[in-house]
Design a protein around this motif. Structure first.
Motif, PDB file in Angstrom:
ATOM      1  N   LYS A 186       0.815  -1.091  -0.053  1.00 32.45           N
ATOM      2  CA  LYS A 186       0.050  -0.158   0.102  1.00 32.45           C
ATOM      3  C   LYS A 186       0.932   1.001   0.077  1.00 32.45           C
ATOM      4  CE  LYS A 186      -3.593  -2.736   2.608  1.00 32.45           C
ATOM      5  NZ  LYS A 186      -4.472  -2.620   1.457  1.00 32.45           N
ATOM      6  N   ASP A 189      -1.402   7.168  -1.192  1.00 28.97           N
ATOM      7  CA  ASP A 189      -2.690   7.342  -1.740  1.00 28.97           C
ATOM      8  C   ASP A 189      -3.850   6.531  -1.176  1.00 28.97           C
ATOM      9  OD1 ASP A 189      -1.537   9.389  -3.244  1.00 28.97           O
ATOM     10  OD2 ASP A 189      -1.136   7.912  -4.936  1.00 28.97           O
ATOM     11  N   TRP A 190      -3.417   5.189  -0.876  1.00 30.31           N
ATOM     12  CA  TRP A 190      -4.448   4.374  -0.329  1.00 30.31           C
ATOM     13  C   TRP A 190      -4.738   4.806   1.084  1.00 30.31           C
ATOM     14  CZ3 TRP A 190      -4.588   1.691   4.266  1.00 30.31           C
ATOM     15  CH2 TRP A 190      -5.531   0.763   4.404  1.00 30.31           C
ATOM     16  N   GLU A 192      -4.691   8.052   2.198  1.00 31.92           N
ATOM     17  CA  GLU A 192      -5.548   9.225   2.104  1.00 31.92           C
ATOM     18  C   GLU A 192      -6.932   8.957   1.742  1.00 31.92           C
ATOM     19  OE1 GLU A 192      -4.765  12.162   2.831  1.00 31.92           O
ATOM     20  OE2 GLU A 192      -2.847  12.053   3.054  1.00 31.92           O
ATOM     21  N   ARG A 193      -6.966   7.855   0.890  1.00 30.91           N
ATOM     22  CA  ARG A 193      -8.479   7.544   0.477  1.00 30.91           C
ATOM     23  C   ARG A 193      -9.260   6.724   1.678  1.00 30.91           C
ATOM     24  NH1 ARG A 193      -5.625   5.440  -4.114  1.00 30.91           N
ATOM     25  NH2 ARG A 193      -6.017   3.151  -3.206  1.00 30.91           N
ATOM     26  N   THR A 194      -8.521   6.082   2.345  1.00 30.69           N
ATOM     27  CA  THR A 194      -9.206   5.408   3.598  1.00 30.69           C
ATOM     28  C   THR A 194      -9.579   6.290   4.325  1.00 30.69           C
ATOM     29  OG1 THR A 194      -7.569   3.190   3.022  1.00 30.69           O
ATOM     30  CG2 THR A 194      -9.031   3.594   5.393  1.00 30.69           C
ATOM     31  N   THR A 196     -10.104   9.386   4.093  1.00 38.61           N
ATOM     32  CA  THR A 196     -11.188  10.265   3.240  1.00 38.61           C
ATOM     33  C   THR A 196     -12.599   9.419   3.448  1.00 38.61           C
ATOM     34  OG1 THR A 196      -9.618  11.556   1.701  1.00 38.61           O
ATOM     35  CG2 THR A 196     -12.028  11.489   1.305  1.00 38.61           C
ATOM     36  N   ALA A 197     -12.756   8.321   3.209  1.00 43.36           N
ATOM     37  CA  ALA A 197     -13.662   7.422   3.332  1.00 43.36           C
ATOM     38  C   ALA A 197     -14.321   7.277   4.528  1.00 43.36           C
ATOM     39  CB  ALA A 197     -13.423   5.888   2.669  1.00 43.36           C
ATOM     40  N   THR A 199     -14.319  10.117   6.473  1.00 46.05           N
ATOM     41  CA  THR A 199     -14.482  11.421   6.627  1.00 46.05           C
ATOM     42  C   THR A 199     -13.378  11.950   7.927  1.00 46.05           C
ATOM     43  OG1 THR A 199     -16.196  11.243   8.296  1.00 46.05           O
ATOM     44  CG2 THR A 199     -16.841  11.300   6.067  1.00 46.05           C
ATOM     45  N   GLU A 214      -8.011  -5.669   1.537  1.00 45.72           N
ATOM     46  CA  GLU A 214      -8.780  -4.272   1.595  1.00 45.72           C
ATOM     47  C   GLU A 214      -9.360  -4.143   3.013  1.00 45.72           C
ATOM     48  OE1 GLU A 214      -8.532  -1.448  -0.210  1.00 45.72           O
ATOM     49  OE2 GLU A 214      -6.963  -2.679  -1.336  1.00 45.72           O
TER      50      GLU A 214
END
Length: 231
Positions: A186, A189-190, A192-194, A196-197, A199, A214
């Protein structure tokens, strides 16, 4: 008072540097010469802090001399098995195929009660269940159970493993463990996406555990409920 604070801070930093130089392990894993060095260094440090009339160099010089001797000893032990055996000793087998070697216990000055206590700490209550047990040079007991007494694994039960890597921390108290991310394939980017998901910002994560799938476990710094990632 200021002098005492200065001496304490200086000794603390010097001892910390010396211990880092020697590559100290956990106290329970220290070899005999490492334990001696640690005790001597702690005594030298306490004398220098408590006795203001003693020059600080009177503690720093022997402190670093001990650290260098320990470093030299570790190098010699690495290149010479004979020297290592002389300084640290050799592992000793105390149980073989369920039978206790009483002569080995006498040589180690280890009582039967001590042996049973060490076995119980590994959730073993019957020596007959042991294939072999070895007292390591640092005093710990390494045990191998008989095949018939080994706990069943997933492969024994024919259950397919869903993930290749163990669950390890990616974020602890807002601090990113980049090496662990890379180990599980990982990247940031992964991460940051996690975040953000859920919040969240990465700095708002108290704990994020995961593996090479995942699936993950996330806990906010606030008192909110933990969230678990999708399979």
């Amino acid at each position: 008072m200021k002098l005492l604070i200065f001496r304490t801070l200086l000794i603390y930093l010097c001892v910390l540097f010396a211990m880092r130089l020697m590559g100290k392990r956990q106290l329970g894993e220290l070899q005999p010469e490492e334990l001696v060095s640690t005790m001597l260094i702690s005594n030298l440090a306490s004398i220098s802090i408590e006795s203001e009339e003693v020059p600080i160099t009177a503690s720093l010089v022997p402190l670093f001399l001990i650290a260098l001797l320990e470093l030299l000893s570790s190098v010699l032990s690495f290149y010479s098995q004979s020297f290592s055996n002389l300084v640290a000793g050799r592992p000793k087998t105390v149980i073989q195929n369920g039978r206790i070697d009483q002569q080995a216990l006498r040589m180690l000055r280890l009582s039967a009660a001590d042996l049973l206590e060490a076995l119980r700490s590994k959730d073993i209550y019957d020596p007959r269940d042991v294939s072999y047990a070895i007292v390591e040079t640092n005093g710990t007991l390494s045990v191998a159970l008989k095949p018939s007494r080994e706990p069943a694994t997933l492969s024994d039960l024919g259950i397919a493993v869903q993930r290749a890597q163990a669950t390890i921390p990616f974020v602890v108290d807002g601090q990113v463990l980049a090496d662990n991310l890379q180990f599980c394939g990982k990247d940031m980017d992964w991460l940051e996406r996690t975040a953000t998901a859920n919040t969240l910002m990465v700095s708002e994560i108290l704990l994020l555990l995961g593996n090479d799938t995942e699936d993950y476990f996330l806990l906010r710094k606030e008192k909110g409920a933990p969230a678990k990632g999708a399979q």
